[in-house]
Design a protein around this motif. Structure first.
Motif, PDB file in Angstrom:
ATOM      1  N   ASP A 125      10.629  30.212  63.112  1.00  0.00           N
ATOM      2  CA  ASP A 125       9.636  29.499  62.228  1.00  0.00           C
ATOM      3  C   ASP A 125       8.361  30.111  63.543  1.00  0.00           C
ATOM      4  O   ASP A 125       6.991  29.537  63.385  1.00  0.00           O
ATOM      5  CB  ASP A 125       9.678  28.310  62.430  1.00  0.00           C
ATOM      6  CG  ASP A 125       8.579  27.087  61.823  1.00  0.00           C
ATOM      7  OD1 ASP A 125       8.234  28.044  60.719  1.00  0.00           O
ATOM      8  OD2 ASP A 125       8.643  26.448  62.473  1.00  0.00           O
ATOM      9  N   LEU A 126       8.728  29.203  65.262  1.00  0.00           N
ATOM     10  CA  LEU A 126       7.859  29.206  65.858  1.00  0.00           C
ATOM     11  C   LEU A 126       6.917  30.896  66.404  1.00  0.00           C
ATOM     12  O   LEU A 126       5.677  30.820  66.138  1.00  0.00           O
ATOM     13  CB  LEU A 126       7.966  29.111  67.534  1.00  0.00           C
ATOM     14  CG  LEU A 126       7.353  28.898  68.774  1.00  0.00           C
ATOM     15  CD1 LEU A 126       5.749  27.342  68.113  1.00  0.00           C
ATOM     16  CD2 LEU A 126       7.979  28.529  70.555  1.00  0.00           C
ATOM     17  N   LEU A 127       7.913  31.542  66.171  1.00  0.00           N
ATOM     18  CA  LEU A 127       7.040  32.965  66.546  1.00  0.00           C
ATOM     19  C   LEU A 127       6.105  33.383  65.597  1.00  0.00           C
ATOM     20  O   LEU A 127       4.974  34.297  65.417  1.00  0.00           O
ATOM     21  CB  LEU A 127       8.250  33.664  66.606  1.00  0.00           C
ATOM     22  CG  LEU A 127       9.228  34.042  68.280  1.00  0.00           C
ATOM     23  CD1 LEU A 127      10.485  34.968  68.331  1.00  0.00           C
ATOM     24  CD2 LEU A 127       7.908  34.388  68.989  1.00  0.00           C
ATOM     25  N   THR A 128       6.857  33.214  63.665  1.00  0.00           N
ATOM     26  CA  THR A 128       5.424  32.655  62.282  1.00  0.00           C
ATOM     27  C   THR A 128       4.370  33.108  63.235  1.00  0.00           C
ATOM     28  O   THR A 128       3.335  33.188  62.457  1.00  0.00           O
ATOM     29  CB  THR A 128       6.592  32.724  60.996  1.00  0.00           C
ATOM     30  OG1 THR A 128       7.891  33.340  61.338  1.00  0.00           O
ATOM     31  CG2 THR A 128       6.034  33.024  60.081  1.00  0.00           C
ATOM     32  N   THR A 130      -2.315  33.847  65.735  1.00  0.00           N
ATOM     33  CA  THR A 130      -3.308  35.026  66.769  1.00  0.00           C
ATOM     34  C   THR A 130      -4.167  35.907  65.976  1.00  0.00           C
ATOM     35  O   THR A 130      -4.371  36.379  65.878  1.00  0.00           O
ATOM     36  CB  THR A 130      -2.141  35.770  68.279  1.00  0.00           C
ATOM     37  OG1 THR A 130      -1.139  35.457  68.144  1.00  0.00           O
ATOM     38  CG2 THR A 130      -2.266  37.060  68.222  1.00  0.00           C
ATOM     39  N   ALA A 131      -3.244  36.188  64.661  1.00  0.00           N
ATOM     40  CA  ALA A 131      -3.179  37.314  64.128  1.00  0.00           C
ATOM     41  C   ALA A 131      -5.025  36.410  62.979  1.00  0.00           C
ATOM     42  O   ALA A 131      -5.749  37.542  62.827  1.00  0.00           O
ATOM     43  CB  ALA A 131      -2.593  37.752  62.484  1.00  0.00           C
ATOM     44  N   GLN A 172      -2.569  43.534  61.944  1.00  0.00           N
ATOM     45  CA  GLN A 172      -1.317  44.498  61.170  1.00  0.00           C
ATOM     46  C   GLN A 172      -0.019  44.038  61.185  1.00  0.00           C
ATOM     47  O   GLN A 172       1.265  43.891  60.937  1.00  0.00           O
ATOM     48  CB  GLN A 172      -1.734  46.692  60.284  1.00  0.00           C
ATOM     49  CG  GLN A 172      -1.150  47.279  59.588  1.00  0.00           C
ATOM     50  CD  GLN A 172      -0.885  48.790  59.396  1.00  0.00           C
ATOM     51  OE1 GLN A 172      -2.181  48.965  59.817  1.00  0.00           O
ATOM     52  NE2 GLN A 172      -0.699  49.209  58.574  1.00  0.00           N
ATOM     53  N   VAL A 173       0.203  44.740  63.137  1.00  0.00           N
ATOM     54  CA  VAL A 173       0.962  44.360  63.710  1.00  0.00           C
ATOM     55  C   VAL A 173       1.776  43.166  63.343  1.00  0.00           C
ATOM     56  O   VAL A 173       2.933  43.227  63.313  1.00  0.00           O
ATOM     57  CB  VAL A 173       0.957  44.596  65.435  1.00  0.00           C
ATOM     58  CG1 VAL A 173       2.173  44.785  66.115  1.00  0.00           C
ATOM     59  CG2 VAL A 173       0.785  46.390  64.878  1.00  0.00           C
ATOM     60  N   LEU A 174       0.802  42.599  63.569  1.00  0.00           N
ATOM     61  CA  LEU A 174       1.122  40.500  63.705  1.00  0.00           C
ATOM     62  C   LEU A 174       1.305  40.687  62.559  1.00  0.00           C
ATOM     63  O   LEU A 174       2.391  40.035  62.075  1.00  0.00           O
ATOM     64  CB  LEU A 174      -0.256  40.027  64.067  1.00  0.00           C
ATOM     65  CG  LEU A 174       0.137  40.236  65.712  1.00  0.00           C
ATOM     66  CD1 LEU A 174      -1.518  39.638  66.075  1.00  0.00           C
ATOM     67  CD2 LEU A 174       0.494  39.470  66.451  1.00  0.00           C
ATOM     68  N   SER A 175       1.054  41.633  61.711  1.00  0.00           N
ATOM     69  CA  SER A 175       1.672  40.378  59.831  1.00  0.00           C
ATOM     70  C   SER A 175       2.588  40.927  59.776  1.00  0.00           C
ATOM     71  O   SER A 175       3.406  40.818  59.576  1.00  0.00           O
ATOM     72  CB  SER A 175       0.324  41.508  59.282  1.00  0.00           C
ATOM     73  OG  SER A 175       1.513  41.240  57.628  1.00  0.00           O
ATOM     74  N   MET A 177       9.020  39.999  59.937  1.00  0.00           N
ATOM     75  CA  MET A 177      10.035  40.310  60.285  1.00  0.00           C
ATOM     76  C   MET A 177      11.139  39.262  60.208  1.00  0.00           C
ATOM     77  O   MET A 177      12.113  38.273  60.279  1.00  0.00           O
ATOM     78  CB  MET A 177       9.794  41.109  61.712  1.00  0.00           C
ATOM     79  CG  MET A 177      11.863  41.609  62.105  1.00  0.00           C
ATOM     80  SD  MET A 177      10.978  41.896  63.928  1.00  0.00           S
ATOM     81  CE  MET A 177      10.162  41.189  64.511  1.00  0.00           C
ATOM     82  N   HIS A 178       9.971  38.113  61.230  1.00  0.00           N
ATOM     83  CA  HIS A 178      10.704  36.705  61.929  1.00  0.00           C
ATOM     84  C   HIS A 178      11.020  35.918  60.364  1.00  0.00           C
ATOM     85  O   HIS A 178      12.284  34.969  60.282  1.00  0.00           O
ATOM     86  CB  HIS A 178       9.265  35.892  62.599  1.00  0.00           C
ATOM     87  CG  HIS A 178       9.436  36.819  63.684  1.00  0.00           C
ATOM     88  ND1 HIS A 178      11.010  36.711  64.501  1.00  0.00           N
ATOM     89  CD2 HIS A 178       8.186  36.822  64.327  1.00  0.00           C
ATOM     90  CE1 HIS A 178      10.392  37.654  65.461  1.00  0.00           C
ATOM     91  NE2 HIS A 178       8.470  37.675  65.346  1.00  0.00           N
ATOM     92  N   LYS A 179      10.328  35.493  59.139  1.00  0.00           N
ATOM     93  CA  LYS A 179      10.850  34.933  57.590  1.00  0.00           C
ATOM     94  C   LYS A 179      11.798  36.194  57.317  1.00  0.00           C
ATOM     95  O   LYS A 179      12.600  35.561  56.644  1.00  0.00           O
ATOM     96  CB  LYS A 179       9.465  35.763  57.142  1.00  0.00           C
ATOM     97  CG  LYS A 179       8.248  35.043  57.212  1.00  0.00           C
ATOM     98  CD  LYS A 179       6.911  35.021  56.299  1.00  0.00           C
ATOM     99  CE  LYS A 179       6.101  33.889  56.579  1.00  0.00           C
ATOM    100  NZ  LYS A 179       5.034  33.771  55.512  1.00  0.00           N
TER     101      LYS A 179
END
Length: 79
Positions: free
Chosen positions: A26-29, A35-36, A46-49, A54-56
């Protein structure tokens, strides 16, 4: 969690580990989303999306594992 092909109840330590992992996902998401939203670089967005997705997915897998073991959970605390 699996032993000899049959599911075993999740231990308290495993449950704490899964809770920590869910909190971290959750924190990483949230960090990726923040940041995005603040960057102007489309490639970075795009990379952050992708990382958000991935984290979800990781969180969904952890929740799925908990749901699979829910029928094995004790209904009353043991002493």
């Amino acid at each position: 969690m699996m032993q000899n092909g049959s599911m075993q109840p999740i231990t308290g330590k495993e449950l704490e580990y899964i809770a920590d992992c869910l909190s971290n996902e959750d924190l990483l998401t949230k960090q990726c989303a923040a940041t995005a939203s603040s960057t102007q670089n489309p490639a970075l967005k795009q990379v952050l999306s992708q990382h958000i997705q991935m984290h979800k997915q990781h969180a969904d897998k952890l929740i799925g594992a908990l749901q699979q073991h829910q029928p094995l959970a004790p209904t009353q605390p043991s002493n």
